[in-house]
Design a protein around this motif. Structure first.
Motif, PDB file in Angstrom:
ATOM      1  N   ASP A 115      -5.095  11.982 -32.001  1.00 25.40           N
ATOM      2  CA  ASP A 115      -3.796  11.654 -31.405  1.00 25.40           C
ATOM      3  C   ASP A 115      -2.675  12.509 -31.990  1.00 25.40           C
ATOM      4  N   ILE A 116      -2.676  12.667 -33.308  1.00 20.62           N
ATOM      5  CA  ILE A 116      -1.644  13.490 -33.947  1.00 20.62           C
ATOM      6  C   ILE A 116      -1.733  14.919 -33.434  1.00 20.62           C
ATOM      7  N   ALA A 117      -2.954  15.446 -33.371  1.00 19.65           N
ATOM      8  CA  ALA A 117      -3.147  16.842 -32.955  1.00 19.65           C
ATOM      9  C   ALA A 117      -2.695  17.066 -31.524  1.00 19.65           C
ATOM     10  N   TYR A 118      -3.173  16.236 -30.591  1.00 17.67           N
ATOM     11  CA  TYR A 118      -2.874  16.542 -29.188  1.00 17.67           C
ATOM     12  C   TYR A 118      -1.449  16.163 -28.794  1.00 17.67           C
ATOM     13  N   LYS A 119      -0.904  15.092 -29.378  1.00 18.53           N
ATOM     14  CA  LYS A 119       0.449  14.698 -28.970  1.00 18.53           C
ATOM     15  C   LYS A 119       1.508  15.668 -29.479  1.00 18.53           C
ATOM     16  N   THR A 120       1.307  16.201 -30.669  1.00 21.71           N
ATOM     17  CA  THR A 120       2.257  17.201 -31.167  1.00 21.71           C
ATOM     18  C   THR A 120       2.011  18.554 -30.503  1.00 21.71           C
ATOM     19  N   ALA A 121       0.750  18.898 -30.310  1.00 22.98           N
ATOM     20  CA  ALA A 121       0.422  20.185 -29.689  1.00 22.98           C
ATOM     21  C   ALA A 121       0.879  20.239 -28.239  1.00 22.98           C
ATOM     22  N   ASP A 122       0.747  19.124 -27.522  1.00 16.83           N
ATOM     23  CA  ASP A 122       1.184  19.104 -26.125  1.00 16.83           C
ATOM     24  C   ASP A 122       2.677  19.414 -26.020  1.00 16.83           C
ATOM     25  N   ILE A 123       3.472  18.898 -26.958  1.00 22.28           N
ATOM     26  CA  ILE A 123       4.909  19.173 -26.942  1.00 22.28           C
ATOM     27  C   ILE A 123       5.168  20.645 -27.240  1.00 22.28           C
ATOM     28  N   GLU A 124       4.481  21.182 -28.236  1.00 21.55           N
ATOM     29  CA  GLU A 124       4.677  22.593 -28.577  1.00 21.55           C
ATOM     30  C   GLU A 124       4.252  23.509 -27.433  1.00 21.55           C
ATOM     31  N   ASP A 125       3.075  23.252 -26.856  1.00 16.65           N
ATOM     32  CA  ASP A 125       2.600  24.073 -25.736  1.00 16.65           C
ATOM     33  C   ASP A 125       3.530  23.946 -24.537  1.00 16.65           C
ATOM     34  N   ALA A 126       4.001  22.727 -24.286  1.00 10.02           N
ATOM     35  CA  ALA A 126       4.908  22.499 -23.155  1.00 10.02           C
ATOM     36  C   ALA A 126       6.227  23.240 -23.359  1.00 10.02           C
ATOM     37  N   PHE A 127       6.698  23.290 -24.596  1.00  2.00           N
ATOM     38  CA  PHE A 127       7.921  24.043 -24.891  1.00  2.00           C
ATOM     39  C   PHE A 127       7.698  25.537 -24.635  1.00  2.00           C
ATOM     40  N   VAL A 128       6.605  26.068 -25.124  1.00  2.00           N
ATOM     41  CA  VAL A 128       6.302  27.495 -24.948  1.00  2.00           C
ATOM     42  C   VAL A 128       6.169  27.842 -23.465  1.00  2.00           C
ATOM     43  N   LYS A 129       5.585  26.931 -22.673  1.00  2.84           N
ATOM     44  CA  LYS A 129       5.389  27.184 -21.238  1.00  2.84           C
ATOM     45  C   LYS A 129       6.632  26.876 -20.402  1.00  2.84           C
ATOM     46  N   GLY A 130       7.678  26.340 -21.020  1.00  2.00           N
ATOM     47  CA  GLY A 130       8.919  26.090 -20.305  1.00  2.00           C
ATOM     48  C   GLY A 130       9.010  24.757 -19.598  1.00  2.00           C
ATOM     49  N   PHE A 131       8.090  23.847 -19.891  1.00  2.00           N
ATOM     50  CA  PHE A 131       8.131  22.524 -19.268  1.00  2.00           C
ATOM     51  C   PHE A 131       9.175  21.634 -19.934  1.00  2.00           C
ATOM     52  N   ILE A 132       9.387  21.854 -21.232  1.00  2.00           N
ATOM     53  CA  ILE A 132      10.346  21.054 -22.004  1.00  2.00           C
ATOM     54  C   ILE A 132      11.258  22.010 -22.768  1.00  2.00           C
ATOM     55  N   SER A 133      12.558  21.780 -22.698  1.00  2.00           N
ATOM     56  CA  SER A 133      13.506  22.627 -23.433  1.00  2.00           C
ATOM     57  C   SER A 133      13.858  21.970 -24.770  1.00  2.00           C
ATOM     58  N   TYR A 134      14.459  22.748 -25.636  1.00  2.00           N
ATOM     59  CA  TYR A 134      14.923  22.220 -26.923  1.00  2.00           C
ATOM     60  C   TYR A 134      15.904  21.072 -26.695  1.00  2.00           C
ATOM     61  N   HIS A 135      16.805  21.243 -25.777  1.00  2.00           N
ATOM     62  CA  HIS A 135      17.842  20.236 -25.546  1.00  2.00           C
ATOM     63  C   HIS A 135      17.262  18.955 -24.946  1.00  2.00           C
ATOM     64  N   GLN A 136      16.259  19.089 -24.094  1.00  3.46           N
ATOM     65  CA  GLN A 136      15.612  17.886 -23.551  1.00  3.46           C
ATOM     66  C   GLN A 136      14.909  17.104 -24.661  1.00  3.46           C
ATOM     67  N   LEU A 137      14.222  17.833 -25.530  1.00  8.73           N
ATOM     68  CA  LEU A 137      13.537  17.176 -26.639  1.00  8.73           C
ATOM     69  C   LEU A 137      14.533  16.497 -27.572  1.00  8.73           C
ATOM     70  N   GLU A 138      15.605  17.208 -27.891  1.00  5.83           N
ATOM     71  CA  GLU A 138      16.629  16.657 -28.781  1.00  5.83           C
ATOM     72  C   GLU A 138      17.252  15.394 -28.195  1.00  5.83           C
ATOM     73  N   SER A 139      17.492  15.402 -26.896  1.00  5.17           N
ATOM     74  CA  SER A 139      18.084  14.253 -26.219  1.00  5.17           C
ATOM     75  C   SER A 139      17.165  13.031 -26.262  1.00  5.17           C
ATOM     76  N   GLU A 140      15.885  13.246 -26.006  1.00  7.51           N
ATOM     77  CA  GLU A 140      14.916  12.142 -26.035  1.00  7.51           C
ATOM     78  C   GLU A 140      14.792  11.572 -27.448  1.00  7.51           C
ATOM     79  N   LEU A 141      14.785  12.459 -28.435  1.00  3.83           N
ATOM     80  CA  LEU A 141      14.635  12.015 -29.812  1.00  3.83           C
ATOM     81  C   LEU A 141      15.870  11.272 -30.315  1.00  3.83           C
ATOM     82  N   ALA A 142      17.036  11.666 -29.811  1.00  2.70           N
ATOM     83  CA  ALA A 142      18.274  10.994 -30.216  1.00  2.70           C
ATOM     84  C   ALA A 142      18.264   9.526 -29.794  1.00  2.70           C
ATOM     85  N   VAL A 143      17.748   9.252 -28.603  1.00  8.19           N
ATOM     86  CA  VAL A 143      17.644   7.865 -28.128  1.00  8.19           C
ATOM     87  C   VAL A 143      16.688   7.086 -29.031  1.00  8.19           C
TER      88      VAL A 143
END
Length: 468
Positions: free
Chosen positions: A249-277
């Motif tokens: 779970d740790i490997a795939y849930k963190t890796a999915d976010i990193e891969d998604a960021f690299v592929k342009g599915f998630i931006s830095y600002h989108q991630l920051e916004s979700e984490l702020a909530v």
């Protein structure tokens, strides 16, 4: 459950005393070398993690994912083993056992996904759905196949599962020396059985994580009972299985976010916004995910890196993994008695500061990646490939190795199936009834398909359809 039996070094075929005495490795260290030298493990380099047939060298495959799970699993084994010793959670637990569980988890991480078909978890769904749609329509010697098979045989296909296939592959299909596959230790085999129930024992409403899916096929039921009798786990989850699942779970849930960021599915600002909530909802947590991400971004700016966003996200992933590892260690040791009694029905994030963060990462990947039009488009292509291959292969094996003569097309299709898998079928079918042999022939198809890499499945489909 007791560690003295849970860490059983027994194998289906024991080595001679002569060879054991001259080899200084532990039985679990020997498992590691058996795995990394296998073709089945190498094939993971061409199997999807998230993005099928991706041409980027950065995006993870099942191989790189498995290496990450292996590394995290070993670290968790060391941390949890040390915690058991330090806080005297178990008088029977020794420093050598700490070393053993680390080696077992390192090996389990390497093979936990080894039974998955091409195209990731979507491939599993496609195979399940193929059987649900088509098994009721199949006929063998004038009778409906669904009427011939027992209930458990049918449910094995309707609930087809990569975890059950992994046990089957390493114990029977990896035919190198004999019919025992890689001939791994019982402790390792038990650790990789995430769901110690048959297909007829699935109960998603039980509230216990071990009942969610099936862990073994009817064809491998006797092996399951030999393993769990030797380890003393019975129908309970092996304690190390909780740790393996947490590492996954740790490997795939963190890796999915990193891969998604690299592929342009998630931006830095989108991630920051979700984490702020999330940060506002979990003010008592010592780890401030949004604050940490912002600090890393600022550090990237100060270092004048080319992309402060990428610098922040990738370093944030490392920070998250370290935090969650500590939470999982706490989750295991604080629930130690229930885990060892076989009564703990949750994952190791449950009740820790990591629980809501891990839930958010999984939900974010689902919303931004797995539900995206691009992934859906890929999955439609994968579905077409697997549907075609299942149609051709199942019809070709129905009369394989029976008194009925196969037509030329069917015999050619069967010739593509690995000789290892056909040898395993012949060994397992000896002395079996007509129904049991039919069941094993259908398993022969899933064995073959699950052994395919993404590229091989795609190429075979193209060649059979004259697509050059």
């Amino acid at each position: 459950m007791e560690w003295s039996t849970l860490l059983s070094p027994r194998r289906e075929r024991e080595s001679s005393e002569k060879y054991r005495s001259s080899d200084l490795r532990s039985e679990f260290e020997k498992d590691y070398h058996r795995i990394i030298g296998s073709a089945s493990f190498r094939r993971l380099q061409d199997k999807t993690q998230v993005f099928p047939l991706d041409k980027s060298d950065f995006i993870r495959t099942r191989l790189t994912h498995s290496l990450e799970v292996s590394s995290l699993g070993k670290s968790l084994g060391q941390n949890i083993g040390e915690s058991i010793l330090k806080y005297k959670k178990d008088s029977g637990f020794t420093p050598q056992m700490k070393e053993d569980i680390s080696h077992i988890l390192q090996c389990a991480g390497l093979i936990h996904d080894i039974g998955n078909p091409p195209f990731g978890h979507f491939g599993e769904s496609a195979i399940r759905e193929w059987f649900i749609r088509n098994l009721p329509e199949l006929k063998f010697e004038g009778e409906r196949v669904e009427d011939l098979l027992t209930e458990q045989m049918k449910q094995d296909f309707y609930h087809f599962e990569g975890n059950a296939q992994a046990l089957r592959l390493v114990s029977k299909l990896h035919y190198l020396v004999d019919e025992h596959g890689m001939n791994l230790t019982y402790a390792l085999l038990n650790t990789m059985i995430k769901y110690p129930v048959p297909s007829t024992g699935i109960d998603k409403e039980s509230g216990n994580i071990k009942d969610k899916k099936m862990g073994y096929y009817l064809a491998d039921e006797e092996l399951f009972h030999r393993i769990t009798k030797a380890t003393g786990a019975g129908n309970n989850r092996h304690p190390l299985t909780y740790i393996l699942e947490a590492a996954d779970d740790i490997a795939y849930k963190t890796a999915d976010i990193e891969d998604a960021f690299v592929k342009g599915f998630i931006s830095y600002h989108q991630l920051e916004s979700e984490l702020a909530v999330l940060e506002k909802e979990t003010e008592d947590s010592p780890f401030k995910p949004a604050t940490k991400l912002r600090k890393l971004y600022q550090r990237g700016v100060e270092k004048q890196v080319s992309s402060p966003e990428a610098y922040a996200v990738k370093n944030w992933i490392i920070s998250v993994q370290g935090f969650v590892l500590n939470c999982v260690t706490y989750g295991f040791t604080s629930n130690y008695e229930a885990i060892m009694a076989g009564t703990f029905g949750q994952d190791l994030f449950y009740g820790t500061f990591a629980e809501k963060l891990m839930n958010l990462l999984g939900d974010l990947a689902y919303r931004k990646v797995f539900s995206s039009r691009q992934i859906y488009k890929m999955e439609l292509a994968e579905y077409t490939i697997l549907d075609f291959l299942m149609n051709r292969l199942v019809s070709s094996v129905l009369y394989y190795n029976t008194d009925s003569e196969q037509d030329s097309l069917d015999s050619r299709m069967v010739s593509f199936i690995s000789d290892n898998y056909k040898t395993a079928y012949r060994l397992q079918s000896q002395g079996k009834s007509r129904t049991e042999k039919l069941y094993l022939r259908l398993l022969l198809v899933t064995d073959y398909v699950c052994g395919m890499t993404d590229s091989y499945a795609k190429r075979l489909y193209q060649e059979m359809n004259g697509i050059i």
